[in-house]
Motif scaffolding. Sequence first.
Motif, short mmCIF file in Angstrom:
data_model
loop_
_atom_site.label_atom_id
_atom_site.label_comp_id
_atom_site.label_asym_id
_atom_site.label_seq_id
_atom_site.Cartn_x
_atom_site.Cartn_y
_atom_site.Cartn_z
N ALA A 1 0.83 -1.21 0.00
CA ALA A 1 0.00 0.00 0.00
C ALA A 1 0.86 1.26 0.00
O ALA A 1 0.54 2.25 -0.67
CB ALA A 1 -0.92 -0.01 1.21
N ARG B 1 0.79 4.19 -2.79
CA ARG B 1 0.63 5.61 -2.48
C ARG B 1 1.80 6.42 -3.02
O ARG B 1 1.62 7.55 -3.50
CB ARG B 1 0.51 5.81 -0.97
CG ARG B 1 -0.81 5.34 -0.38
CD ARG B 1 -0.97 5.84 1.06
NE ARG B 1 0.11 5.39 1.91
CZ ARG B 1 0.10 4.24 2.59
NH1 ARG B 1 -0.94 3.43 2.50
NH2 ARG B 1 1.12 3.90 3.35
N ALA C 1 1.33 6.85 -6.81
CA ALA C 1 0.27 7.81 -7.07
C ALA C 1 0.69 9.22 -6.65
O ALA C 1 0.37 10.21 -7.33
CB ALA C 1 -1.00 7.40 -6.32
N ASP D 1 -2.33 9.79 2.70
CA ASP D 1 -3.51 8.91 2.66
C ASP D 1 -4.08 8.79 1.25
O ASP D 1 -4.17 9.78 0.51
CB ASP D 1 -4.56 9.50 3.61
CG ASP D 1 -5.71 8.55 3.87
OD1 ASP D 1 -6.54 8.35 2.96
OD2 ASP D 1 -5.80 8.03 5.00
N ASP D 2 -4.50 7.57 0.91
CA ASP D 2 -5.10 7.31 -0.40
C ASP D 2 -6.24 8.27 -0.71
O ASP D 2 -6.38 8.76 -1.84
CB ASP D 2 -5.69 5.89 -0.45
CG ASP D 2 -4.74 4.81 -0.02
OD1 ASP D 2 -3.92 5.04 0.89
OD2 ASP D 2 -4.83 3.70 -0.58
N ARG D 3 -7.09 8.54 0.29
CA ARG D 3 -8.27 9.36 0.07
C ARG D 3 -7.89 10.79 -0.29
O ARG D 3 -8.56 11.44 -1.11
CB ARG D 3 -9.16 9.32 1.32
CG ARG D 3 -9.70 7.92 1.61
CD ARG D 3 -10.23 7.81 3.02
NE ARG D 3 -9.17 7.92 4.02
CZ ARG D 3 -9.35 7.85 5.33
NH1 ARG D 3 -10.59 7.65 5.81
NH2 ARG D 3 -8.34 7.95 6.18
N SER E 1 -9.85 0.02 2.42
CA SER E 1 -8.65 -0.51 1.78
C SER E 1 -8.83 -0.60 0.27
O SER E 1 -9.94 -0.51 -0.25
CB SER E 1 -8.31 -1.89 2.35
OG SER E 1 -9.40 -2.78 2.15
N LEU F 1 -6.45 2.39 -4.12
CA LEU F 1 -5.48 2.60 -5.20
C LEU F 1 -5.06 1.25 -5.78
O LEU F 1 -5.03 0.25 -5.05
CB LEU F 1 -4.23 3.32 -4.67
CG LEU F 1 -4.42 4.74 -4.14
CD1 LEU F 1 -3.12 5.24 -3.52
CD2 LEU F 1 -4.89 5.69 -5.24
N THR G 1 -2.90 -1.69 -6.44
CA THR G 1 -1.74 -2.18 -5.71
C THR G 1 -0.77 -2.82 -6.69
O THR G 1 -1.13 -3.76 -7.40
CB THR G 1 -2.15 -3.21 -4.65
OG1 THR G 1 -3.12 -2.62 -3.78
CG2 THR G 1 -0.94 -3.65 -3.83
#
Length: 280
Positions: free
Chosen positions: A147, A151, A154, A180-182, A268, A271, A273
């Motif tokens: 993860a 991240r 991204a 954070d992904d969000r 979870s 994004l 993976t």
Amino acid sequence: MGALALAVSAAVALTNGLIPGFSATADEPIDRAEAWVQANVPNDRRILAEEAVAERLIDDGHPPAGVVSVDASDPADAAIPADAWQDWDYIVATDALLSLSEANAAVDAALTHSRVLAAFGTENGRVEVRRTERDGIADATVRAERATDARGRAGEQLAMNRRLDVSGAAEADLSAGRVDDRILLALGQKLATDSLTVADFPVIAGEEQGIRRQVLVTVVNGRYLTDDRELRNDTVAWFTDLPGPVAPENVAPAGEGVLITYAAEAPSDLLPTPDPSPTR
């Protein structure tokens, strides 16, 4: 309080996740840990704590049925099955609880199969809030590494967007996979129509070693949010209205711009993976 209290109460909404300040006292680490729990742990989660801390959590408003209390005077506590840890969600790990782990198999397993979410104090006074990993810590560690890589990829792509201006520290957080992904997804959506300046991904107290789940936006389309109340209000409304998994917990004017905060509990697989074998 009895040696063990188990049950689940109805879920309630999280608060904004920010930790209030406390005066410097001997109890400050546990005070701050309790405040973190109160702000970030839903009431339907089960929390393991040694007896004195469990009482304080209940006094703070956590439902008694959601607190698992271990009696320090009876560390083995035969009433707790060895596999009970798989039903627990969080641990408030004080020195007293750590000292019980040698005699209590369930406590030891919970500590072994958990990761630190927030930590307060140092050395003997340190208090950790931990989240149990029911599939085991080994699998959780692999997932966390993948993860972080996702991240980071991204974040690097986001930092290359010509509509985004970030500080050096914020760019480092993006490329290191600390954001954070969000937040990454929310910023990506906003950058589809607007240019932004991100001043920082502010760290929430206790989470210095964790993922940044706040973002401070200071400029939109070349206009400072402190100078344009209408634009600031529009920016607050835009982030507030984000739907589903990228919906923030709290959005409000703060400092030089608008601060967007996400909940400590995150969905979870937001994004893609990457395969664990290739290197970046």
